[in-house]
Design an enzyme around this catalytic site. Structure first.
Site, PDB file in Angstrom:
ATOM      1  N   CYS A 136       0.836  -1.207   0.000  1.00 29.16           N
ATOM      2  CA  CYS A 136       0.000   0.000   0.000  1.00 29.16           C
ATOM      3  C   CYS A 136       0.866   1.251   0.000  1.00 29.16           C
ATOM      4  O   CYS A 136       1.386   1.659   1.042  1.00 29.16           O
ATOM      5  CB  CYS A 136      -0.923  -0.001   1.207  1.00 29.16           C
ATOM      6  SG  CYS A 136      -1.956   1.464   1.304  1.00 29.16           S
ATOM      7  N   CYS A 139      -0.400   4.111   2.171  1.00 30.24           N
ATOM      8  CA  CYS A 139      -0.161   3.928   3.610  1.00 30.24           C
ATOM      9  C   CYS A 139       1.300   4.193   3.967  1.00 30.24           C
ATOM     10  O   CYS A 139       1.595   4.829   4.968  1.00 30.24           O
ATOM     11  CB  CYS A 139      -0.465   2.491   4.048  1.00 30.24           C
ATOM     12  SG  CYS A 139      -1.922   1.757   3.344  1.00 30.24           S
ATOM     13  N   ASP A 140       2.202   3.660   3.172  1.00 30.58           N
ATOM     14  CA  ASP A 140       3.603   3.597   3.596  1.00 30.58           C
ATOM     15  C   ASP A 140       4.574   4.460   2.787  1.00 30.58           C
ATOM     16  O   ASP A 140       5.741   4.564   3.135  1.00 30.58           O
ATOM     17  CB  ASP A 140       4.077   2.128   3.540  1.00 30.58           C
ATOM     18  CG  ASP A 140       3.277   1.251   4.501  1.00 30.58           C
ATOM     19  OD1 ASP A 140       2.890   1.765   5.564  1.00 30.58           O
ATOM     20  OD2 ASP A 140       3.029   0.082   4.186  1.00 30.58           O
TER      21      ASP A 140
END
Ligand code: NDP
Length: 315
Positions: A136, A139-140
């Protein structure tokens, strides 16, 4: 088989499931929630979550899920271990089999079983999970500012993730197993015109290396061909973008899904084609796949379930 009747059954324990449980609990629906194979869902595999509103300093994925779980329990949700292994949605009450050993009959059902990111199946993906391997970018990606990353995949997701990562990282390699991209034209152009992105066509990633984190990827060019080449590239992060699989198999005989298996809902609502059955979170969302959008749809599903039960005289 042991049978139990409940007003509101929730399957899944990601942000969608727990949020549905919070709302359903507060609405006195006495919700029962089965947590599934991975209690807490996909967020338990990430480290810091910095884009969930309300946490200015960020929060770890497992902590966020633990907090949501406690919040659901506080309002009376009955949270249980167990996996839904079969479903009969042909008529109400809907019958869900848990762990092949018990049937729960539900007046209303909220499906929040999520989607599972596909991985290549390399041992190293597990070894470096959360320390350089991610599925992701939203997300990261932030943790890779001014660093070098690789994205695997040639579809729209891979192109979108590579473009997003290029806005943060210093360099992005896009590892594509075919000699062309499968993504839509506009996404392809974005990637090919981005000077930070280098597309490695006809490449496969076969392993990762590094001490305490990812430091590089083992690549094979034209794998299996007479002119096959093997070499390594230094990277700090390895992102998978080879698709997601929605966890909808047991519901497919009854619910409309798209060709990948995402449950289709009435536009802007979590209503499925079966009255009283609602789908929330990633199992019904091929587009956004964020914790906050999942939580929002879990809220909608619980509100819909309450209205449905009231209309049916079941509340
Ligand atoms: P896709 O299935 O479209 O693409 C998957 C990609 O991963 C393909 O390039 C595929 O390669 C590659 N791949 C699959 N398995 C492997 C493997 N084992 N090793 C190496 N490469 C592999 O998935 P997406 O998630 O990209 O998209 C899903 C759907 O969502 C699509 O319909 C897409 O259009 C849509 N979408 C739309 C977006 C938008 O419009 N903005 C954004 C994101 C998704 P190969 O081509 O060789 O099979």
């Amino acid at each position: 088989m042991e049978t139990e009747r409940v007003k509101c059954l929730i399957i899944g324990s990601g942000p969608a499931g727990y949020t549905a449980a919070i709302y359903a609990g507060r609405a006195n629906l006495a919700p029962v929630l089965y947590e599934g194979l991975q209690p807490g869902g996909q967020l338990t595999t990430t480290t810091d979550v910095e884009n969930f509103p309300g946490y200015p300093e960020g929060i770890s994925g497992p902590q966020l899920m633990d907090d949501l779980r406690k919040q659901a329990a506080r309002f009376g949700a009955d949270l249980r271990f167990g996996v839904a292994t079969a479903a009969d949605l042909s008529k109400a009450p809907y019958r869900i089999t848990i762990d092949d050993e018990k049937v729960v009959e539900a007046d209303s059902l909220i499906i929040a079983t999520g989607a599972t990111a596909k991985y290549l199946g390399l041992e190293d993906e597990k070894k470096y999970a959360g320390i350089g391997v991610s599925a992701c970018a939203t997300c990261d990606g932030f943790f890779y500012r001014k660093k070098v990353v690789a994205v695997v995949g040639g579809g729209d997701t891979a192109c979108e993730e590579a473009t997003y990562l290029a806005s943060l990282a210093s360099k992005v390699y896009l590892i594509v197993r075919k000699p062309y991209l499968r993504a839509s034209q506009i996404m392809q152009e974005r990637v090919l015109n981005n000077e930070k992105i280098e597309v490695l066509f006809e490449h496969n990633a076969v392993g990762l290396y590094g001490e305490g984190g990812v430091e590089g990827v083992h690549l094979v060019k034209r794998m299996g061909q007479p002119d096959e080449e093997r070499y390594d590239k230094a990277i700090d992060g390895f992102f998978l973008a080879i698709g997601h699989q929605p966890n909808s198999d047991i519901f497919k005989p009854y619910l409309q899904t798209d060709e990948t298996g995402y449950i289709q809902t009435e536009a802007g609502t979590p209503r499925t084609n079966v009255p009283g059955v609602f789908a929330a979170g990633d199992v019904a969302d091929p587009h956004y796949r964020q914790a906050i959008t999942a939580a929002a749809s879990g809220c909608k599903a619980a509100i819909e379930a309450e209205r449905y039960l009231l209309a049916q005289g079941l509340k």
